[in-house]
Design an enzyme around this catalytic site. Structure first.
Site, PDB file in Angstrom:
ATOM      1  N   GLU A 176      -9.121  -1.471   5.589  1.00 36.53           N
ATOM      2  CA  GLU A 176      -8.133  -1.807   6.290  1.00 36.53           C
ATOM      3  C   GLU A 176      -8.463  -1.789   7.670  1.00 36.53           C
ATOM      4  O   GLU A 176      -7.824  -2.637   8.392  1.00 36.53           O
ATOM      5  CB  GLU A 176      -7.010  -0.584   6.181  1.00 36.53           C
TER       6      GLU A 176
ATOM      7  N   GLN B 273       0.942  -1.293   0.114  1.00 33.64           N
ATOM      8  CA  GLN B 273       0.164  -0.088  -0.001  1.00 33.64           C
ATOM      9  C   GLN B 273       0.946   1.323   0.095  1.00 33.64           C
ATOM     10  O   GLN B 273       1.529   1.381   0.915  1.00 33.64           O
ATOM     11  CB  GLN B 273      -0.934  -0.051   1.139  1.00 33.64           C
ATOM     12  N   GLY B 274       1.000   2.008  -1.038  1.00 34.15           N
ATOM     13  CA  GLY B 274       1.603   3.335  -0.997  1.00 34.15           C
ATOM     14  C   GLY B 274       0.486   4.730  -0.890  1.00 34.15           C
ATOM     15  O   GLY B 274       0.015   5.298  -1.660  1.00 34.15           O
ATOM     16  N   TYR B 275       0.487   4.822   0.745  1.00 37.45           N
ATOM     17  CA  TYR B 275      -0.366   6.009   1.009  1.00 37.45           C
ATOM     18  C   TYR B 275       0.500   7.041   1.654  1.00 37.45           C
ATOM     19  O   TYR B 275       0.611   7.821   1.194  1.00 37.45           O
ATOM     20  CB  TYR B 275      -1.538   5.284   2.167  1.00 37.45           C
ATOM     21  N   SER B 276       1.154   6.468   2.843  1.00 44.59           N
ATOM     22  CA  SER B 276       1.827   7.687   3.924  1.00 44.59           C
ATOM     23  C   SER B 276       3.024   7.983   3.270  1.00 44.59           C
ATOM     24  O   SER B 276       3.681   7.413   2.539  1.00 44.59           O
ATOM     25  CB  SER B 276       2.100   6.846   5.219  1.00 44.59           C
TER      26      SER B 276
ATOM     27  N   SER C  53       4.721  -1.563   4.409  1.00 40.37           N
ATOM     28  CA  SER C  53       4.856  -2.946   4.661  1.00 40.37           C
ATOM     29  C   SER C  53       4.771  -3.744   3.490  1.00 40.37           C
ATOM     30  O   SER C  53       4.026  -3.535   2.783  1.00 40.37           O
ATOM     31  CB  SER C  53       4.008  -3.125   5.736  1.00 40.37           C
TER      32      SER C  53
END
Length: 416
Positions: free
Chosen positions: A245, A127-130, A162
């Site tokens: 999530e 997951q590429g969010y933060s 992660s």
């Protein structure tokens, strides 16, 4: 109140127990650290899908079992696998977060291409969010994507990614409309982690392992059709994923499994001259945790009931992530205390229990209280959306007059 499930469901429970008795030897051991699913875990996952014990309501055309939703059957499956202390299927960012997002908002081609391979564990996602400057304020993200020759060209950085080292694919938020407001200029892209220009740097945590990563994008080229939803509408898609999530992080069945493991540990460990479970102080903490887990299981059934009736989850859904992550941490804390002096052993000590799983969970679960929306953010959401309390004032929106009255520097003064 009649709590009897009835003959139909009793027969279904017997069917599951017969399956468990016949296939128990095929179940993989539980893994506590981030990794790709083993061949054994993938075979187990496929077997569970074939019998409808995981991916139960996902349409067969997309790789699921294709059963109609049935709250009681779902509950019975969870109960029986928990009772047998067997894994009830894979749970990761792809299966638990992306798959339901694609089912809700993806194109038919995206569903056919990605869901089945993700469900079986053969395709792993991150997951590429933060970002360094966009955590709790996720909409402040700066990673950009411009269009050039029919492709998005991505530049920027993500953090706390992660499984980035193990992942085949990423679902990623990027800013595609630089002139739009921060919530309106975001798009939700899916692309391979093998594309040139992607660099992953591990971040070691206090567990001693690198569960997280920094991920850098330098002129990464992605076809323009690898977008979920419309361009500039990624914030809406992202929030759908965040909802899933928080559900994954607050899984009551996972809590029940950990609680049963804790009970087994306390029956085996000794404190002084007796078993840990016979210690009045520790037993009192255990009973309190049993009550918390039971409450979360009932709350989960309420959410599922609302979902099947097409009703919003409301307050029941808002409390899941906050409460479950904190209870999970308390379960690990009690396990460590129940081990006595052995509880401090970790990282390949010859006398550590369960390979250090309890200690690893205790430390890692502190991060889960922060990840997916911090406890403080969750409390604000509960207060504002659930209890309809006044929103927290935003300092940036306070007028110059109010700042002056409070003796604060005004925007005009700052500009000078």
């Amino acid at each position: 109140m009649d709590l009897d499930y009835g003959p139909q469901y009793d027969a279904f429970r017997a069917e599951i127990r017969a399956f468990i008795d016949a296939h128990r030897h095929l179940a993989p051991p539980s893994a506590i650290r981030f990794s790709r699913p083993s061949a054994e875990a993938i075979r187990w996952q496929k077997l569970l899908i074939e019998h409808g014990y995981t991916a139960r309501t996902i349409p067969a055309e997309y790789g699921g079992y294709g059963a109609a939703p049935d709250i009681l059957k779902s509950r019975i499956i969870a109960e029986e696998f928990s009772r047998a202390r067997l894994p009830s299927g894979l749970a990761n960012q792809g299966i638990s977060m992306l798959v339901p997002t694609l089912l809700e908002l993806g194109t038919d081609e995206q569903k056919r291409r990605w869901i089945a391979a993700t469900l079986t564990g053969e395709v792993v996602w991150c997951q590429g969010y933060s970002e360094p400057g966009a955590g709790s304020d996720l909409a402040n993200l700066k990673t950009s994507a411009r269009i050039e020759n029919g492709e998005f060209v991505i530049n920027g950085q993500k953090i706390w990614t992660s499984t980035a080292k193990q992942a085949d694919m990423i679902f990623c938020l990027v800013r595609t409309e630089l002139e739009a407001s921060k919530h309106s200029g975001i798009s939700y892209l899916i692309f391979s982690m093998d594309i040139p220009g992607i660099e992953v740097r591990p971040l070691k945590t206090m567990t001693g392992h690198a569960e997280f990563n920094e991920t850098f994008f330098t002129n990464v080229r992605v076809p323009v059709d690898q977008i979920v939803g419309q361009r500039g509408q990624g914030w809406f898609v992202a929030n759908a994923t965040l909802g899933h999530e928080r559900g994954m992080l607050g899984d009551p069945d996972a809590l029940e499994n950990r609680l049963q493991a804790l009970i087994g540990l306390m029956q085996q460990e000794s404190i002084g001259e007796g078993r840990a479970i016979d210690n009045a102080v520790l037993r009192d903490r255990l009973v309190a945790l049993q009550a918390e887990v039971t409450a979360m299981k009932c709350n989960g059934m309420r959410i599922l009931s609302n979902s099947l009736k097409g009703e919003p989850g409301g307050m029941a859904k808002l409390i899941v992530k906050l409460q479950s992550c904190e209870v999970a941490h308390q379960i690990s804390a009690l396990a460590i205390d129940a081990m006595g002096e052995m509880g401090i052993l970790y990282h390949r000590s010859p006398r550590e229990r369960d390979g250090g799983a309890w200690q690893w969970n205790y430390m890692f679960q502190l991060g889960l209280i922060i990840g997916g929306g911090t406890a403080q953010i969750q409390k604000n959401i509960i207060a504002e959306r659930g209890l309809e309390m006044p929103r927290e004032p935003k300092l940036a929106r306070i007028s110059d007059e109010a700042k002056g009255a409070a003796g604060m520097q005004t925007d005009r003064q700052g500009a000078a």
